[in-house]
Design a protein around this motif. Structure first.
Motif, mmCIF file in Angstrom:
data_model
loop_
_atom_site.group_PDB
_atom_site.id
_atom_site.type_symbol
_atom_site.label_atom_id
_atom_site.label_comp_id
_atom_site.label_asym_id
_atom_site.label_seq_id
_atom_site.Cartn_x
_atom_site.Cartn_y
_atom_site.Cartn_z
ATOM 1 N N LEU A 71 84.538 29.480 -5.317
ATOM 2 C CA LEU A 71 83.406 29.399 -4.396
ATOM 3 C C LEU A 71 82.270 28.607 -5.025
ATOM 4 N N LYS A 72 82.066 28.929 -6.302
ATOM 5 C CA LYS A 72 80.952 28.295 -7.015
ATOM 6 C C LYS A 72 81.008 26.791 -6.997
ATOM 7 N N THR A 73 82.213 26.258 -6.958
ATOM 8 C CA THR A 73 82.336 24.796 -7.033
ATOM 9 C C THR A 73 82.674 24.170 -5.684
ATOM 10 N N SER A 74 82.770 25.006 -4.642
ATOM 11 C CA SER A 74 83.060 24.432 -3.334
ATOM 12 C C SER A 74 81.773 23.970 -2.667
ATOM 13 N N ALA A 75 81.874 22.872 -1.986
ATOM 14 C CA ALA A 75 80.714 22.372 -1.256
ATOM 15 C C ALA A 75 80.558 23.163 0.044
ATOM 16 N N GLY A 76 79.332 23.269 0.489
ATOM 17 C CA GLY A 76 79.077 23.880 1.794
ATOM 18 C C GLY A 76 79.285 25.375 1.854
ATOM 19 N N VAL A 77 79.429 25.990 0.690
ATOM 20 C CA VAL A 77 79.619 27.435 0.677
ATOM 21 C C VAL A 77 78.286 28.088 0.324
ATOM 22 N N THR A 78 77.929 29.098 1.072
ATOM 23 C CA THR A 78 76.657 29.746 0.777
ATOM 24 C C THR A 78 76.894 31.076 0.085
ATOM 25 N N CYS A 79 75.817 31.598 -0.332
ATOM 26 C CA CYS A 79 75.761 32.900 -0.955
ATOM 27 C C CYS A 79 76.384 33.986 -0.069
ATOM 28 N N ALA A 80 76.359 33.766 1.239
ATOM 29 C CA ALA A 80 76.844 34.770 2.179
ATOM 30 C C ALA A 80 78.323 35.099 1.941
ATOM 31 N N GLN B 112 72.449 44.390 -2.125
ATOM 32 C CA GLN B 112 71.158 44.645 -1.502
ATOM 33 C C GLN B 112 70.096 43.644 -1.920
ATOM 34 N N THR B 113 70.224 43.118 -3.141
ATOM 35 C CA THR B 113 69.257 42.091 -3.540
ATOM 36 C C THR B 113 69.623 40.735 -2.945
ATOM 37 N N CYS B 114 70.805 40.637 -2.345
ATOM 38 C CA CYS B 114 71.281 39.354 -1.817
ATOM 39 C C CYS B 114 71.042 39.283 -0.325
ATOM 40 N N ASN B 115 70.245 38.322 0.106
ATOM 41 C CA ASN B 115 69.989 38.187 1.538
ATOM 42 C C ASN B 115 71.076 37.391 2.249
ATOM 43 N N GLY B 116 71.949 36.743 1.482
ATOM 44 C CA GLY B 116 73.032 35.969 2.079
ATOM 45 C C GLY B 116 72.621 34.560 2.456
ATOM 46 N N ASP B 117 71.356 34.240 2.261
ATOM 47 C CA ASP B 117 70.878 32.923 2.659
ATOM 48 C C ASP B 117 70.649 31.960 1.498
ATOM 49 N N SER B 118 70.662 32.514 0.317
ATOM 50 C CA SER B 118 70.368 31.663 -0.834
ATOM 51 C C SER B 118 71.465 30.619 -1.021
ATOM 52 N N SER B 119 71.132 29.578 -1.758
ATOM 53 C CA SER B 119 72.169 28.652 -2.176
ATOM 54 C C SER B 119 72.963 29.356 -3.270
ATOM 55 N N LEU B 120 74.103 28.813 -3.564
ATOM 56 C CA LEU B 120 74.965 29.479 -4.549
ATOM 57 C C LEU B 120 74.319 29.574 -5.920
ATOM 58 N N ASP B 121 73.497 28.577 -6.240
ATOM 59 C CA ASP B 121 72.841 28.594 -7.549
ATOM 60 C C ASP B 121 71.942 29.802 -7.715
ATOM 61 N N GLU B 122 71.414 30.252 -6.591
ATOM 62 C CA GLU B 122 70.462 31.366 -6.663
ATOM 63 C C GLU B 122 71.084 32.682 -6.237
ATOM 64 N N CYS B 123 72.371 32.680 -5.953
ATOM 65 C CA CYS B 123 73.025 33.893 -5.475
ATOM 66 C C CYS B 123 72.873 35.011 -6.498
ATOM 67 N N PRO B 124 72.223 36.088 -6.132
ATOM 68 C CA PRO B 124 71.957 37.164 -7.090
ATOM 69 C C PRO B 124 73.238 37.813 -7.612
ATOM 70 N N ILE B 125 74.257 37.798 -6.794
ATOM 71 C CA ILE B 125 75.509 38.435 -7.220
ATOM 72 C C ILE B 125 76.164 37.635 -8.341
ATOM 73 N N LEU B 126 76.325 36.340 -8.091
ATOM 74 C CA LEU B 126 76.930 35.491 -9.118
ATOM 75 C C LEU B 126 76.068 35.458 -10.370
ATOM 76 N N ASN B 127 74.757 35.368 -10.176
ATOM 77 C CA ASN B 127 73.882 35.315 -11.340
ATOM 78 C C ASN B 127 73.941 36.593 -12.160
ATOM 79 N N ALA B 128 74.003 37.713 -11.460
ATOM 80 C CA ALA B 128 74.053 38.984 -12.182
ATOM 81 C C ALA B 128 75.319 39.066 -13.022
ATOM 82 N N MET B 129 76.416 38.575 -12.450
ATOM 83 C CA MET B 129 77.652 38.632 -13.217
ATOM 84 C C MET B 129 77.623 37.621 -14.343
ATOM 85 N N ASP B 130 76.958 36.499 -14.110
ATOM 86 C CA ASP B 130 76.868 35.456 -15.111
ATOM 87 C C ASP B 130 76.006 35.856 -16.289
#
Lengths: 136, 136
Positions: A71-80, B112-130
């Motif tokens: 997901l992290k490297t796919s384009a057009g994928v959002t946090c959702a 709960q901290t993730c609104n689902g709208d962030s870009s992947l770079d700012e995704c709290p879930i991925l960042n927390a795991m990272d």
DNA sequence: ATTGACTCTGTAGTAGGGTACTGGCTTTAG
DNA sequence: CTAAAGCCAGTACCCTACTACAGAGTCAAT
């Protein structure tokens, strides 16, 4: 600032074989090699291995982690989509919790009807399992 | 009133291969054979297979079930040893429950901290795991 | 130069709980 | 009688997540 596989293993707190295993599974990229064929890793791979470890602690399987990473490297994928996977995992965990609680209730009931003194023929636990007790 | 393996499988709700597998594992006795070599089973084996199914539902492994079954035929063993095994299994289940609840809490916090709208770079879930979030 | 630690590839094994397949008999229904 | 369905033994394979070799090449220190 590259390191060999042993150093990486030490830094990330995993075994050397595990790293090669993850490479075969596609969880980490195939690294650059030295002239003699030694794998060369950057700091980023330490972080990736830690990510994998954390995700495992959260109950994700290696295949699911691979998906998260892709997901992290796919384009057009959002946090959702990440959030969605996390929510699905929460639902999975809820299912396991329900099943375990059911098991526990049945076992607790059984041990409570059992005084521990009966002969085996009259053991309520064995009999309940034999005849179909309060389960299912 | 004997039956062949296919009938037994149907009655007990398991696969034919599973029955032969249990036989190899020593969970059911080696059955009598017809002149042509077909396995012959009695009603008792249906009950034993159901016992195994129930015990599996309660979270016992095949090896543990084998132990339970061997208790049944051992002399001088009381109901107390069965109760003790059940209590140990309850403790195991409690351990699994605790671990799953921990996982769930961490995942719920993250979603709960993730609104689902962030870009992947700012995704709290991925960042927390990272980066190492509220875990460990 | 040599020793010892490190790395390479490739294969195999672990545990748990089965499932699938091959090739050849046997039994049963029509 | 014949064809389909059922059974036999034995072996290999599935999944997950590693772990353990074997035999050969490489690197760093003494």
């Amino acid at each position: 600032m590259t390191m060999t596989i042993g150093k990486l293993a030490q830094r990330a707190g995993v075994g050397i074989e595990t790293i090669r295993f993850y490479e075969r599974k596609g969880l980490i990229e195939t690294p650059l090699r030295t002239a003699s064929g030694y794998r060369q890793y950057s700091e980023a791979v330490v972080r990736r291995l830690q990510f994998i470890r954390r995700a495992k602690e959260l109950g994700f399987t290696l295949n699911e982690i691979k998906e998260l990473l892709s997901l992290k490297t796919s384009a057009g994928v959002t946090c959702a989509s990440v959030k969605q996977k996390a929510e699905k995992k929460i639902a999975d965990i809820d299912g396991k919790l329900r099943s375990l609680r059911r098991m526990k209730r049945a076992l607790v009931d059984l041990t409570q009807t059992c005084n521990g003194d009966s002969s085996l023929d009259e053991c309520p636990i064995l009999n309940a399992m034999d005849e179909g007790g309060p389960l299912e």
